[in-house]
Enzyme design. Sequence first.
Site, PDB file in Angstrom:
ATOM      1  N   ASN A   1       0.813  -1.230   0.000  1.00  0.00           N
ATOM      2  CA  ASN A   1       0.000   0.000   0.000  1.00  0.00           C
ATOM      3  C   ASN A   1       0.842   1.274   0.000  1.00  0.00           C
ATOM      4  O   ASN A   1       0.492   2.258  -0.647  1.00  0.00           O
ATOM      5  CB  ASN A   1      -0.918   0.025   1.224  1.00  0.00           C
ATOM      6  CG  ASN A   1      -1.959  -1.055   1.165  1.00  0.00           C
ATOM      7  OD1 ASN A   1      -2.746  -1.124   0.221  1.00  0.00           O
ATOM      8  ND2 ASN A   1      -1.966  -1.928   2.155  1.00  0.00           N
TER       9      ASN A   1
ATOM     10  N   SER B   1       5.670  11.075   7.341  1.00  0.00           N
ATOM     11  CA  SER B   1       5.238  10.967   8.743  1.00  0.00           C
ATOM     12  C   SER B   1       6.367  11.221   9.722  1.00  0.00           C
ATOM     13  O   SER B   1       7.547  10.994   9.413  1.00  0.00           O
ATOM     14  CB  SER B   1       4.697   9.550   8.961  1.00  0.00           C
ATOM     15  OG  SER B   1       4.523   9.278  10.330  1.00  0.00           O
TER      16      SER B   1
ATOM     17  N   TYR C   1       6.412   0.817   9.252  1.00  0.00           N
ATOM     18  CA  TYR C   1       5.614   1.913   8.690  1.00  0.00           C
ATOM     19  C   TYR C   1       6.516   3.125   8.410  1.00  0.00           C
ATOM     20  O   TYR C   1       6.459   3.726   7.332  1.00  0.00           O
ATOM     21  CB  TYR C   1       4.489   2.266   9.678  1.00  0.00           C
ATOM     22  CG  TYR C   1       3.819   3.594   9.412  1.00  0.00           C
ATOM     23  CD1 TYR C   1       2.993   3.772   8.305  1.00  0.00           C
ATOM     24  CD2 TYR C   1       4.012   4.671  10.285  1.00  0.00           C
ATOM     25  CE1 TYR C   1       2.387   4.995   8.073  1.00  0.00           C
ATOM     26  CE2 TYR C   1       3.405   5.892  10.058  1.00  0.00           C
ATOM     27  CZ  TYR C   1       2.593   6.047   8.949  1.00  0.00           C
ATOM     28  OH  TYR C   1       1.997   7.266   8.717  1.00  0.00           O
TER      29      TYR C   1
ATOM     30  N   LYS D   1       7.547   5.203   4.908  1.00  0.00           N
ATOM     31  CA  LYS D   1       7.434   6.654   4.676  1.00  0.00           C
ATOM     32  C   LYS D   1       8.769   7.225   4.215  1.00  0.00           C
ATOM     33  O   LYS D   1       8.814   8.090   3.332  1.00  0.00           O
ATOM     34  CB  LYS D   1       6.940   7.339   5.950  1.00  0.00           C
ATOM     35  CG  LYS D   1       5.492   7.025   6.267  1.00  0.00           C
ATOM     36  CD  LYS D   1       4.587   7.611   5.199  1.00  0.00           C
ATOM     37  CE  LYS D   1       3.247   6.971   5.083  1.00  0.00           C
ATOM     38  NZ  LYS D   1       2.387   7.572   4.067  1.00  0.00           N
TER      39      LYS D   1
HETATM   40  N1  LIG Z   1      -3.388  10.935  10.668  1.00  0.00           N
HETATM   41  C1  LIG Z   1      -2.155  11.291  11.024  1.00  0.00           C
HETATM   42  O1  LIG Z   1      -1.937  11.866  12.111  1.00  0.00           O
HETATM   43  C2  LIG Z   1      -1.000  11.032  10.105  1.00  0.00           C
HETATM   44  C3  LIG Z   1      -1.159  10.509   8.831  1.00  0.00           C
HETATM   45  N2  LIG Z   1      -0.072  10.337   8.019  1.00  0.00           N
HETATM   46  C4  LIG Z   1      -0.215   9.818   6.665  1.00  0.00           C
HETATM   47  O2  LIG Z   1      -1.283  10.474   6.023  1.00  0.00           O
HETATM   48  C5  LIG Z   1      -1.934   9.587   5.140  1.00  0.00           C
HETATM   49  C6  LIG Z   1      -3.426   9.551   5.470  1.00  0.00           C
HETATM   50  O3  LIG Z   1      -3.556   9.098   6.799  1.00  0.00           O
HETATM   51  P1  LIG Z   1      -4.973   9.063   7.533  1.00  0.00           P
HETATM   52  O4  LIG Z   1      -5.920   9.944   6.812  1.00  0.00           O
HETATM   53  O5  LIG Z   1      -4.727   9.278   8.953  1.00  0.00           O
HETATM   54  O6  LIG Z   1      -5.359   7.547   7.315  1.00  0.00           O
HETATM   55  P2  LIG Z   1      -6.796   6.935   6.970  1.00  0.00           P
HETATM   56  O7  LIG Z   1      -6.692   5.463   7.190  1.00  0.00           O
HETATM   57  O8  LIG Z   1      -7.857   7.688   7.683  1.00  0.00           O
HETATM   58  O9  LIG Z   1      -6.885   7.236   5.416  1.00  0.00           O
HETATM   59  C7  LIG Z   1      -6.110   6.536   4.480  1.00  0.00           C
HETATM   60  C8  LIG Z   1      -6.966   6.300   3.278  1.00  0.00           C
HETATM   61  O10 LIG Z   1      -6.180   5.614   2.287  1.00  0.00           O
HETATM   62  C9  LIG Z   1      -6.973   4.604   1.713  1.00  0.00           C
HETATM   63  N3  LIG Z   1      -6.088   3.552   1.209  1.00  0.00           N
HETATM   64  C10 LIG Z   1      -5.301   2.721   1.925  1.00  0.00           C
HETATM   65  N4  LIG Z   1      -4.644   1.883   1.104  1.00  0.00           N
HETATM   66  C11 LIG Z   1      -5.020   2.217  -0.152  1.00  0.00           C
HETATM   67  C12 LIG Z   1      -4.702   1.694  -1.428  1.00  0.00           C
HETATM   68  N5  LIG Z   1      -3.846   0.674  -1.588  1.00  0.00           N
HETATM   69  N6  LIG Z   1      -5.269   2.267  -2.523  1.00  0.00           N
HETATM   70  C13 LIG Z   1      -6.143   3.306  -2.386  1.00  0.00           C
HETATM   71  N7  LIG Z   1      -6.499   3.819  -1.195  1.00  0.00           N
HETATM   72  C14 LIG Z   1      -5.938   3.268  -0.092  1.00  0.00           C
HETATM   73  C15 LIG Z   1      -7.879   4.109   2.832  1.00  0.00           C
HETATM   74  O11 LIG Z   1      -9.045   3.488   2.328  1.00  0.00           O
HETATM   75  C16 LIG Z   1      -8.173   5.401   3.578  1.00  0.00           C
HETATM   76  O12 LIG Z   1      -9.343   6.044   3.069  1.00  0.00           O
HETATM   77  C17 LIG Z   1      -1.267   8.229   5.296  1.00  0.00           C
HETATM   78  O13 LIG Z   1      -0.354   8.054   4.240  1.00  0.00           O
HETATM   79  C18 LIG Z   1      -0.547   8.340   6.616  1.00  0.00           C
HETATM   80  O14 LIG Z   1       0.597   7.524   6.630  1.00  0.00           O
HETATM   81  C19 LIG Z   1       1.191  10.667   8.428  1.00  0.00           C
HETATM   82  C20 LIG Z   1       1.415  11.142   9.679  1.00  0.00           C
HETATM   83  C21 LIG Z   1       0.343  11.376  10.626  1.00  0.00           C
HETATM   84  O1  LIG Z   2       2.090   8.612  11.007  1.00  0.00           O
HETATM   85  C1  LIG Z   2       1.250   8.588  11.878  1.00  0.00           C
HETATM   86  O2  LIG Z   2       1.493   9.265  13.034  1.00  0.00           O
HETATM   87  C2  LIG Z   2       0.436   9.569  13.944  1.00  0.00           C
HETATM   88  C3  LIG Z   2       1.080   9.878  15.288  1.00  0.00           C
HETATM   89  O3  LIG Z   2       1.798   8.755  15.720  1.00  0.00           O
HETATM   90  P1  LIG Z   2       1.531   8.096  17.148  1.00  0.00           P
HETATM   91  O4  LIG Z   2       2.446   6.915  17.193  1.00  0.00           O
HETATM   92  O5  LIG Z   2       1.893   9.157  18.138  1.00  0.00           O
HETATM   93  O6  LIG Z   2       0.061   7.767  17.223  1.00  0.00           O
HETATM   94  C4  LIG Z   2      -0.544   8.386  14.048  1.00  0.00           C
HETATM   95  O7  LIG Z   2      -1.594   8.697  14.941  1.00  0.00           O
HETATM   96  C5  LIG Z   2      -1.063   8.103  12.654  1.00  0.00           C
HETATM   97  O8  LIG Z   2      -1.974   7.027  12.667  1.00  0.00           O
HETATM   98  C6  LIG Z   2       0.086   7.713  11.758  1.00  0.00           C
HETATM   99  O9  LIG Z   2      -0.357   7.565  10.434  1.00  0.00           O
END
Ligand SMILES: NC(=O)C1=CN([C@@H]2O[C@H](COP(=O)(O)OP(=O)(O)OC[C@H]3O[C@@H](n4cnc5c(N)ncnc54)[C@H](O)[C@@H]3O)[C@@H](O)[C@H]2O)C=CC1
Ligand SMILES: O=C1O[C@H](COP(=O)(O)O)[C@@H](O)[C@H](O)[C@H]1O
Length: 259
Positions: free
Chosen positions: A84, A109, A146, A150
């Site tokens: 993914n 990340s 993970y 990234k």
């Molecule tokens: N939420 C956070 O605090 C952080 C998020 N990120 C990064 O931001 C991005 C989004 O994260 P979130 O919105 O929190 O996660 P999320 O799980 O809420 O959203 C991710 C979306 O990607 C889609 N997805 C997953 N694999 C896929 C694939 N193979 N093809 C198409 N769609 C796919 C899922 O269906 C989901 O809608 C990720 O790449 C994550 O690593 C990075 C650091 C912190």
């Molecule tokens: O990259 C990500 O980081 C946030 C924060 O990390 P955490 O280990 O403090 O929870 C995480 O919540 C998120 O799911 C992840 O995609």
Amino acid sequence: MDEPVLLTGAGGRVGQAVLEGLADEYEWQLLLHSPPDDEPDHEYRIGDVTDEEAVAEAMDGVGAVIHLAGDPRPSAPWPSVLSNNIDGTEKMYEAAVDAGVEKFVFASSNHAVGAYETDERTPEMYRESDDYRLDGTEFPRPGNHYGVSKAAGEVLGRYYHDEHGISVCNVRIGNLTRGHPPIDYERGQAMWLSYPDCARIHRCALEADYDFEIVYGISDNDRKYYSLERAREALGYDPQDNSAEWDADEHVADYERDV
Ligand SMILES: NC(=O)C1=CN([C@@H]2O[C@H](COP(=O)(O)OP(=O)(O)OC[C@H]3O[C@@H](n4cnc5c(N)ncnc54)[C@H](O)[C@@H]3O)[C@@H](O)[C@H]2O)C=CC1
Ligand SMILES: O=C1O[C@H](COP(=O)(O)O)[C@@H](O)[C@H](O)[C@H]1O
């Protein structure tokens, strides 16, 4: 940005923060993994980022990409991040350069550099009084698979920029939570990214001129161990939120204001 912006992972948390703040500012082309429960307000396709054909179709006519899709779990197993996150990001870059896309914003990340948080440095580095700062010039130092994925995404961007000229902005996102910073979690408060600031930094990444950048995507938290200097300089990012201003009892920050 006059041409449509392709947003992958649009149904997720970061995608929602981006769309809530920037819905009316761009012509969006969403890529969703599965059919949505409610009809989106924007053009969308269903597809997997590891599917070359689906990705090539989604890229048609697009001027910029915000690539969020992937497995976001710090505990995600290797087969999942390999497919993914790493393979999916490579497919996205290939399709983007084939389609002549100008700009690629990648959701990196804090976990790409998580292992800088050693036992010797923590928990003091999460506190306002500590002056330890990562600034984006350091080598990746992941603490889990993970984070490795990234870091790999950032390096893919380096390669596609150097080899094909596409502008690349890697946003090392901290901890996105809606409405208020994480409760009882110092690390999360130090790297909090509010929803409005998440929209702001993505707007900046779509609008600024750059070659290849690695920036930290956090709010302007008093306690921080990531520098915001590069995001300010290269992108013009001006975060408005600060985890220190949020008081669980008083709700001092105004989260209703426009981004
Ligand atoms: N939420 C956070 O605090 C952080 C998020 N990120 C990064 O931001 C991005 C989004 O994260 P979130 O919105 O929190 O996660 P999320 O799980 O809420 O959203 C991710 C979306 O990607 C889609 N997805 C997953 N694999 C896929 C694939 N193979 N093809 C198409 N769609 C796919 C899922 O269906 C989901 O809608 C990720 O790449 C994550 O690593 C990075 C650091 C912190
Ligand atoms: O990259 C990500 O980081 C946030 C924060 O990390 P955490 O280990 O403090 O929870 C995480 O919540 C998120 O799911 C992840 O995609």
